[in-house]
Design an enzyme around this catalytic site. Structure first.
Site, short mmCIF file in Angstrom:
data_model
loop_
_atom_site.label_atom_id
_atom_site.label_comp_id
_atom_site.label_asym_id
_atom_site.label_seq_id
_atom_site.Cartn_x
_atom_site.Cartn_y
_atom_site.Cartn_z
N LYS A 115 0.82 -1.23 0.00
CA LYS A 115 0.00 0.00 0.00
C LYS A 115 0.85 1.26 0.00
CE LYS A 115 -0.29 -0.52 4.91
NZ LYS A 115 -0.26 -1.91 5.26
N GLY A 197 -0.29 -8.99 19.62
CA GLY A 197 0.30 -9.02 18.28
C GLY A 197 -0.51 -8.24 17.26
N LYS A 215 -4.22 3.71 2.50
CA LYS A 215 -5.34 2.88 2.03
C LYS A 215 -6.44 3.73 1.40
CE LYS A 215 -4.40 -0.80 5.35
NZ LYS A 215 -4.62 -1.25 6.74
N1 HSE Z 1 -1.42 -2.53 10.38
C1 HSE Z 1 -2.63 -2.63 9.63
C2 HSE Z 1 -3.80 -2.55 10.56
C3 HSE Z 1 -2.74 -3.90 8.86
O1 HSE Z 1 -3.65 -2.40 11.77
O2 HSE Z 1 -4.91 -2.61 10.06
C4 HSE Z 1 -1.90 -3.89 7.63
O3 HSE Z 1 -2.37 -2.98 6.72
#
Ligand code: HSE
Length: 453
Positions: A115, A197, A215
């Site tokens: 992205k 995590g 995004k």
């Molecule tokens: N780190 C992103 C999130 C996921 O917390 O949605 C990967 O795009």
């Protein structure tokens, strides 16, 4: 478009073998899954090579990958004669950009989940793919397995989309949900996300809104057929949101969410693309998106309201979206077809944030003494910001005024906040949240439509 037609198996080069790469590698080396794909999609896939940064570092994610497939020469793998499709899962700009460009120039379709790269040079890469007659597919780049890219490119190709509103970052949605449901403060909720995590050790890209900005830039480019980059997106993260904001929002019938919004601004051709925390009516479908889940709410002139929902992260979910793109690319290699390239209708202009309007929530820490409310209210009035409601929360040193305004221009609100900082009686101007609602009057029973600013 694509002329190359491998007679037998479609051979895949995988660049990068972290969480998503390892999941994909295990899918591409699972004979049952490959047989199923061949049966229902009519294509036969084969993992031909996996490029990793170092062959000496045996990370756990590499355990299931056959050693003979591994190489540390990514460029060499991309250019190998027997490769049909390249999957880029390295992430970031360098060396991913060079490798994708090399693959496209060599006439190989590319599937990527990158992205950050797409939101920076996506249109250049799309042009390069088009000029080489190959596909660039990236379903996994936004909200992993939730189908968004293909619906925007294909199913909604004829729709006049007016707005896309997403919860596209699972880390921040988990933190805000936790703050709302367990009463934890931001730091406690972040620590829990890290323990599970769900948040990176350095969570900056997620909590400051950078991930959501990339995004929404990708989604906006497709929805509005314009070139939108992450650097065009106004971004505020969630680090200033406090438990009192969430409690107060709940009391009024709202949930606090980090929203990524792209919309055609009413009365003009301009776009507004932004990421910020907002109060969303509890009756809106996005308010019900809890924990690490993502959802994207699309409004179109003829389609009406659509919502796509699911897990927005995780190795297997992202690998599923990559594998879907691989099947599409492989089918087109065989049949000679192609996915529609994203179209761009010319220059884009962005409406400055100051010119947008919304209802605002604001909390201000003040000295608890006579005349303070009048002084604070005068500042609002001076800038033409009309107060809808005000409540004092706490007494003495803990005194805080919580305001809800009528619809006000962003520029007027910013000027109000600036002046509030200079009042002696104001200790601190806390969170400012835009209130998303169907009318000026916050009405939790109102329908799900989001108001145009
Ligand atoms: N780190 C992103 C999130 C996921 O917390 O949605 C990967 O795009």
């Amino acid at each position: 478009m694509t002329s190359k037609k491998p007679a037998g198996r479609v051979r895949v080069a995988l660049l990068g073998c972290g969480n998503v790469g390892a999941s994909l590698a295990s899918m591409l080396t699972d004979p049952n899954r490959l047989a199923e794909i061949e049966m229902h999609a009519g294509v036969s896939l084969e993992l031909a090579g996996v490029a990793v940064a170092s062959l000496t570092e045996r990370r756990p994610s590499l355990l299931g990958v056959p050693a003979q497939l591994l190489t540390d020469d990514a460029k060499g793998l991309v250019e190998r004669d027997d490769i049909d499709v390249v999957v880029e899962l390295i992430g970031g700009i360098d060396p991913a950009r060079d490798l994708i460009e090399a693959a496209l120039r060599a006439g190989r379709p590319v599937v990527t989940a990158n992205k950050a790269l797409l939101a920076t040079v996506g249109s250049e890469l799309a042009d390069l793919a088009a000029s080489n007659g190959v596909e660039l597919l990236y379903e996994a780049s936004v909200a992993s397995a939730i189908p968004l890219i293909r619906p925007l490119r294909e199913s909604l190709a004829a729709e006049r989309i007016t707005r896309v509103t997403g919860i596209v970052n699972g880390t921040t949605n988990f933190i805000l949900t936790r703050m709302a449901e367990s009463g934890e403060d931001y730091h406690e909720a972040l620590a829990e996300a890290q323990r599970l995590g769900l948040a990176e050790r350095d969570p900056t890209y997620d909590v400051e809104g950078g991930d959501a900005a990339a995004k929404i830039a990708i989604l906006a480019s497709l929805a509005f057929r314009r070139e939108v980059r992450a650097s065009d997106v106004y971004v505020e993260g969630i680090t200033a949101v406090r438990p009192i904001d969430i409690e107060f929002a709940a009391h009024l019938g709202y949930a606090v969410k980090l929203l990524a919004v792209a919309e055609l601004v009413q009365g003009g051709p301009d776009l507004s693309v932004r990421v910020h925390p907002a109060m969303v009516p509890k009756s809106h479908p996005l308010a019900a998106v809890r924990g690490a889940y993502n959802a994207v709410f699309i409004e179109g002139e003829a389609s009406g309201e659509l919502m796509l929902y699911g897990r927005g992260a995780g190795g297997a979910a992202a690998a599923s979206a990559v594998l879907g793109d691989l099947v599409v690319a492989a089918r087109h290699l065989r049949s000679g077809g192609s996915s529609p390239a994203p179209s761009r209708r010319g220059p884009v202009s962005f409406r400055p944030l100051e010119e947008l309007s919304s209802i605002f929530y604001l909390n201000v820490d003040v000295v608890d003494r006579p005349g303070v409310l009048a002084a604070v209210a005068t500042v609002f009035g001076h800038h033409g910001v009309s107060i809808r409601s005000m409540e004092q929360v706490g007494l003495g040193d803990e005194a805080r005024l919580v305001f809800l305004t009528h619809v006000a221009r962003e520029g007027s609100m910013l000027a109000t906040i600036e002046d509030l900082h200079h009042l002696d009686a104001v200790d601190r101007v806390g969170s400012v949240l835009r209130v998303i609602g169907s009318s000026d009057a916050p009405d939790p029973s109102a329908g799900p439509g989001l108001a145009r600013p």
